[in-house]
Design an enzyme around this catalytic site. Structure first.
Site, mmCIF file in Angstrom:
data_model
loop_
_atom_site.group_PDB
_atom_site.id
_atom_site.type_symbol
_atom_site.label_atom_id
_atom_site.label_comp_id
_atom_site.label_asym_id
_atom_site.label_seq_id
_atom_site.Cartn_x
_atom_site.Cartn_y
_atom_site.Cartn_z
ATOM 1 N N ARG B 53 -33.154 8.415 -5.679
ATOM 2 C CA ARG B 53 -32.976 9.153 -6.777
ATOM 3 C C ARG B 53 -32.463 10.557 -6.691
ATOM 4 N NH1 ARG B 53 -35.684 12.850 -5.509
ATOM 5 N NH2 ARG B 53 -35.756 13.726 -7.289
ATOM 6 N N GLY B 54 -31.956 11.360 -7.994
ATOM 7 C CA GLY B 54 -31.290 12.717 -7.770
ATOM 8 C C GLY B 54 -29.762 12.184 -7.539
ATOM 9 N N ALA B 55 -29.221 12.986 -8.529
ATOM 10 C CA ALA B 55 -27.762 12.654 -8.614
ATOM 11 C C ALA B 55 -27.011 12.536 -7.385
ATOM 12 C CB ALA B 55 -27.172 13.607 -9.522
ATOM 13 N N ARG B 90 -27.953 3.502 -13.308
ATOM 14 C CA ARG B 90 -28.391 4.576 -13.945
ATOM 15 C C ARG B 90 -27.203 5.259 -14.856
ATOM 16 N NH1 ARG B 90 -32.387 7.232 -11.303
ATOM 17 N NH2 ARG B 90 -32.741 8.368 -13.486
ATOM 18 N N GLN B 203 -42.021 13.705 -10.012
ATOM 19 C CA GLN B 203 -41.422 13.650 -8.921
ATOM 20 C C GLN B 203 -41.675 15.481 -8.333
ATOM 21 O OE1 GLN B 203 -39.974 12.769 -11.912
ATOM 22 N NE2 GLN B 203 -38.347 11.556 -11.490
ATOM 23 N N ASP B 244 -28.197 17.056 -13.313
ATOM 24 C CA ASP B 244 -27.593 15.570 -13.306
ATOM 25 C C ASP B 244 -25.965 15.504 -13.764
ATOM 26 O OD1 ASP B 244 -30.630 14.977 -13.059
ATOM 27 O OD2 ASP B 244 -29.687 13.185 -12.376
ATOM 28 N N ASN B 254 -30.577 17.893 -17.361
ATOM 29 C CA ASN B 254 -31.572 17.556 -16.123
ATOM 30 C C ASN B 254 -32.949 16.983 -16.738
ATOM 31 O OD1 ASN B 254 -31.955 18.258 -13.467
ATOM 32 N ND2 ASN B 254 -33.564 19.756 -13.858
ATOM 33 N N LYS B 255 -33.649 16.763 -15.790
ATOM 34 C CA LYS B 255 -34.758 15.939 -16.100
ATOM 35 C C LYS B 255 -35.468 16.575 -17.380
ATOM 36 C CE LYS B 255 -35.984 13.623 -13.826
ATOM 37 N NZ LYS B 255 -35.453 12.336 -13.965
#
Lengths: 363, 363
Positions: B53-55, B90, B203, B244, B254-255
């Site tokens: 995960r993570g762009a 995603r 996370q 992101d 973002n998150k």
């Protein structure tokens, strides 16, 4: 309020045995357990372990615990020691001291052999008053919700967001923040509640969602991170929370994270309401940030969590390594400038010194 | 970066077997598991299940997955189908499309029998570039931290707060938000990081705390609710997060929960930095709230959680009843007005159209 269709208070004296009973909130929402409180230490432990929590219920439990102790030893020394023991259980709630002071005052004029009975009367009075006051908060809030509903399209439900649990489980009955929701639901107002999970102890997901479900109120559980996003998308008409301690100027100390929701409400023009009994106002304080000690709780609350396994057993699991340190402040302070109104058992006022003083003067 | 003292990237090709390897991040922090990615479907599944995960890492994994698929079938039809499959994993990360477009462009001039090798070269290039870009973000941020440190008393550590995981595990190496922290730590700057747990997938507690611990960076895990309180008490000198997707005007997606921290930073005069590779800017968008689709993820992420039991087994437990509905938006948008600066691989700029355009023009 109701569980499985039956009426309960969060604390009561069993009619046949005469023993004090509580709902063990650490078992919710997975199990509905009733526990007996038979002496000072079990009452103090119930508060410390958060079997009972919420400022008004903490006060009510402490008052009853003190009354039970006076049945064992009614001396001034025992009275002082019991109060000291109960006061150290939770440092933030102002109701705790308030309730204990009330019982102390009530028994001080009585002979030693009358003290236990007098204390018990006072504890029962505190409980009944709390239930009545919470119902009055509900009535005050209902009028506000009716006003908000008039601004919406016919038939579109009012969207409310709440943080933590300020429902009947946090008080003796009705609740503070949830009382207007129950009153509005009873009055047939269509509404839906976004329930903040409320880490680390998850009182929202565990208790508020439980309460609302048992009362048939439509709701959705969200993580604490989600509320700002929902407000940005116009999916929240109002935020309503409780308060553990309110300054004379309207600063509100409530469950950690409340301040973040107040900021988001402010940024999005969403009204932010705080529901509280006037008894939880600390008239000696004018600056919540400077004046209210914030309880720092243990790391295990953040690092570990309990839930129901596939096997139907309650399991406690560790979420991350014990090598990473944890900080766990339990409350934060929302400055009065972010509070639209205070909804109290004595009516609604601005979160200002003059607003609160006005309500106090009327009582 | 390091795990157990050894250097790792988050994705790499094993030298002896030639097989793609990832760290399964769903097992962290409890287990350090390396998994092989052997075909298109395992690469898509790794992204969907958030093993990666993570762009930037999502982009790198998709590029490698596409290269592997072209080894099986290098036709235009297979290329299109593979890209379609990977894109649906995603919806929010702009790097995913960017990386896939790069591989598509790279192979389009090649003969069918050269395509797989060309795609693999491009995927490796994407990974190496990402590691280099992240290190450059680290250098840009280091200068900012040095400036902040000069405003503090000698020897008092810089207090940083971060949300989610924008570390080396979210990229190929170094990370975005954590790269300046690693650079500062290497440079001997005293610092301490408040790590937001980051519900619902944790996370922060699971990955950021793990990364920082393995790198020896002082840190403390807090619940997402606590950051505002810490900022009110002057215990945070700066917030730094990843992104992101960033609009051409500096709005940051973002998150979920990032926006709430930006509001708290703004209210307390704490600088709020966003670290990102310039490749994650979506130049077609000028309004993040209107233009960025927010991924709505499943209820199980909120309702259930996995952790380590006393017996040392990984257990999944339910936190509340399945009778309570759940909403689970995965990202939120922080409007540019709350962002102090963007820290990129091409330097630092204001979160404005002209700031970003300036950096873009220089490249």
């Amino acid at each position: 309020m109701r569980v499985n269709g039956e009426h309960y208070r969060s604390i009561w004296i069993d009619e046949s045995s005469g023993v004090l009973q509580i709902i063990d909130q650490t078992d919710l929402p997975h199990r509905f357990t009733i526990r007996e409180i038979s002496d000072l230490e079990t009452s103090a432990e119930a508060i410390e372990s958060m079997r009972v929590r919420g400022a008004p219920l903490i006060g009510a439990t402490a008052a009853h615990g003190l009354a039970i102790e006076l049945g064992r030893d009614a001396s001034d020394a025992a009275l002082d020691q019991a109060i000291e023991r109960l006061l150290e259980t939770r440092p933030t709630a102002v109701n705790l001291r308030w309730a204990l002071d009330r019982v102390r005052e009530a028994v001080q004029g009585s002979s030693l052999d009358r003290r236990a009975a007098r204390a018990r009367e006072e504890a029962i009075l505190i409980c009944d008053e709390d239930a009545r006051n919470c119902e009055a908060i509900g009535e005050s809030g209902l009028a506000i919700f009716e006003g908000l509903l008039r601004e919406k399209k016919q038939g579109v439900p009012l969207e409310l967001l709440t943080h933590c649990n300020a429902g009947w489980l946090a008080t003796v009955d009705w609740g503070t923040a949830l009382a207007p929701i129950y009153k509005a639901h009873e009055a047939g107002i269509p509404l839906h509640v976004w329930v903040d999970e409320t880490r680390p102890r998850n009182q929202g997901a565990s208790l508020t969602a439980f309460e609302l479900r048992e009362m048939g109120v439509p709701h959705t559980v969200i993580v604490d991170n989600a509320g700002g996003h929902l407000m940005q998308r116009d999916r929240v008409d109002a935020v309503i929370v409780g308060s553990d301690r309110t300054t004379a100027t309207g600063d509100v100390c409530n469950k950690i994270g409340t301040y973040l929701k107040a900021l988001a409400a402010h940024d999005n023009g969403v009204p932010f309401f705080v529901a509280l009994p006037l008894s939880s106002v600390d008239w000696t304080l004018s600056d919540g940030l400077a004046g209210i000690p914030i309880e720092e709780r243990g790391a295990a609350e953040v690092r570990e969590i309990a839930g129901l396994s596939d096997r139907g057993t309650l399991e406690r699991v560790a979420l991350f390594s014990s090598k990473s340190p944890v900080a766990n402040p339990a409350f934060d302070v929302t400055p009065a400038r972010f509070v639209t109104s205070l909804i109290t058992d004595r009516g609604v006022c601005e979160a200002t010194r003059s607003g609160l003083a006005g309500l106090r003067a009327e009582t």
